[in-house]
Write an enzyme that holds these catalytic residues in place. Structure first.
Site, PDB file in Angstrom:
ATOM      1  N   ASN A  62       1.044  -1.467   0.310  1.00 39.79           N
ATOM      2  CA  ASN A  62       0.023   0.041   0.076  1.00 39.79           C
ATOM      3  C   ASN A  62       0.751   1.246   0.129  1.00 39.79           C
ATOM      4  OD1 ASN A  62       0.195  -1.075   2.430  1.00 39.79           O
ATOM      5  ND2 ASN A  62      -1.052   0.335   3.806  1.00 39.79           N
ATOM      6  N   GLU A  64       0.159   5.384   0.505  1.00 38.56           N
ATOM      7  CA  GLU A  64      -0.131   6.293   1.200  1.00 38.56           C
ATOM      8  C   GLU A  64       0.146   7.855   0.315  1.00 38.56           C
ATOM      9  OE1 GLU A  64      -1.219   5.412   5.183  1.00 38.56           O
ATOM     10  OE2 GLU A  64      -1.670   3.966   4.930  1.00 38.56           O
ATOM     11  N   CYS A  73      -4.574   0.498  -2.194  1.00 38.19           N
ATOM     12  CA  CYS A  73      -4.518  -0.916  -1.619  1.00 38.19           C
ATOM     13  C   CYS A  73      -3.093  -1.268  -2.744  1.00 38.19           C
ATOM     14  CB  CYS A  73      -5.289  -1.432  -1.656  1.00 38.19           C
ATOM     15  SG  CYS A  73      -6.772  -0.945  -0.778  1.00 38.19           S
ATOM     16  N   GLU A  75      -3.175  -4.783  -3.103  1.00 38.26           N
ATOM     17  CA  GLU A  75      -3.534  -5.532  -4.002  1.00 38.26           C
ATOM     18  C   GLU A  75      -3.815  -5.270  -5.253  1.00 38.26           C
ATOM     19  OE1 GLU A  75      -5.154  -4.891  -0.593  1.00 38.26           O
ATOM     20  OE2 GLU A  75      -5.818  -6.719  -0.205  1.00 38.26           O
ATOM     21  N   CYS A 112     -10.306  -5.542   0.797  1.00 34.30           N
ATOM     22  CA  CYS A 112     -11.096  -4.368   0.884  1.00 34.30           C
ATOM     23  C   CYS A 112     -12.447  -4.038  -0.120  1.00 34.30           C
ATOM     24  CB  CYS A 112     -10.671  -2.594   1.218  1.00 34.30           C
ATOM     25  SG  CYS A 112     -10.141  -1.915   0.240  1.00 34.30           S
ATOM     26  N   CYS A 115     -10.986  -2.581  -3.907  1.00 35.10           N
ATOM     27  CA  CYS A 115      -9.831  -4.252  -4.386  1.00 35.10           C
ATOM     28  C   CYS A 115     -10.900  -4.814  -5.158  1.00 35.10           C
ATOM     29  CB  CYS A 115      -8.658  -4.680  -3.119  1.00 35.10           C
ATOM     30  SG  CYS A 115      -7.686  -3.372  -3.031  1.00 35.10           S
TER      31      CYS A 115
HETATM   32  N1  THU Z   1      -5.400  -1.505   2.646  1.00 40.71           N
HETATM   33  C1  THU Z   1      -4.881  -2.135   1.282  1.00 40.71           C
HETATM   34  O1  THU Z   1      -3.998  -1.715   1.401  1.00 40.71           O
HETATM   35  N2  THU Z   1      -4.968  -3.228   1.885  1.00 40.71           N
HETATM   36  C2  THU Z   1      -6.869  -3.793   1.811  1.00 40.71           C
HETATM   37  O2  THU Z   1      -7.411  -4.041   1.070  1.00 40.71           O
HETATM   38  C3  THU Z   1      -7.231  -2.818   2.127  1.00 40.71           C
HETATM   39  C4  THU Z   1      -6.778  -1.466   3.347  1.00 40.71           C
HETATM   40  C5  THU Z   1      -4.532  -0.080   3.040  1.00 40.71           C
HETATM   41  C6  THU Z   1      -5.159   1.079   2.628  1.00 40.71           C
HETATM   42  C7  THU Z   1      -3.904   2.475   3.631  1.00 40.71           C
HETATM   43  O3  THU Z   1      -3.270   2.544   3.070  1.00 40.71           O
HETATM   44  C8  THU Z   1      -4.469   0.921   4.782  1.00 40.71           C
HETATM   45  O4  THU Z   1      -4.311  -0.111   4.263  1.00 40.71           O
HETATM   46  C9  THU Z   1      -5.098   1.093   6.069  1.00 40.71           C
HETATM   47  O5  THU Z   1      -6.684   1.350   4.868  1.00 40.71           O
END
Ligand code: THU
Length: 160
Positions: A62, A64, A73, A75, A112, A115
């Site tokens: 991930n 940000e 994210c 994925e 999520c 994704c």
């Molecule tokens: N995140 C992911 O990388 N994948 C997911 O399926 C859920 C959330 C990341 C996004 C963000 O950087 C952090 O987790 C908190 O939501």
């Protein structure tokens, strides 16, 4: 009035030690790339690794952004990476792991909703299921035979 019932089945593996060898290796790649997560805001680190039918492994973590919605994210980083580099390859398996700087994540963390929709696009495109294996930092690993278990009533190109 009729009703529609949808059931999903997941296989539970008590720990990484119980996984088939190829999946353990794929998950290890996800764990390695999780360390590259750029997550200064959530402090939640996610790693994803894809096994393709050409034998390649494609990874993502991930990423940000101070403008929160501009981040992505793990994925989606991984699956878009695969689509960009190997557009004709089929995705066989995806392994996902998540860890937090604030607590020990001992339960499996599923992808999520956003994704799931992105992964669904590729599963529909290749017309073959993508196995999804997901875990926290420690503890059990869940296996879904297909993304469809996680997003049963999928929206796709057929709906347009
Ligand atoms: N995140 C992911 O990388 N994948 C997911 O399926 C859920 C959330 C990341 C996004 C963000 O950087 C952090 O987790 C908190 O939501």
């Amino acid at each position: 009035m009729e009703s529609i019932t949808i059931t999903s089945t997941f296989t539970v593996y008590p720990s990484v030690n119980d996984l088939p060898e190829d999946v353990a290796a794929l998950l290890q790649q996800a764990i390695n790339v999780r360390l590259n997560a750029y997550a200064p805001y959530s402090r939640f680190h996610v790693g994803a690794a894809l096994l393709l039918d050409n034998g390649k492994i494609v990874i993502g973590s991930n990423q940000e952004n101070a403008a929160y919605p501009s981040g992505l994210c793990a994925e989606r980083v991984a699956i878009f990476h695969a689509g960009a580099v190997y557009p004709d390859a089929k995705i066989l398996k995806m392994a996902i792991t998540a860890a937090s700087e604030q607590r020990v994540v001992s339960e499996p963390i599923p992808p999520c909703g956003g994704c799931r929709q992105s992964i669904a696009e590729y599963e529909l495109k290749q017309d073959e299921p993508i196995e999804i294996w997901f875990m926290g930092e420690t503890g059990p690993v869940y296996k879904s035979e297909s993304l469809r278990n996680l997003l049963p009533m999928v929206f796709g190109g057929k709906d347009l």
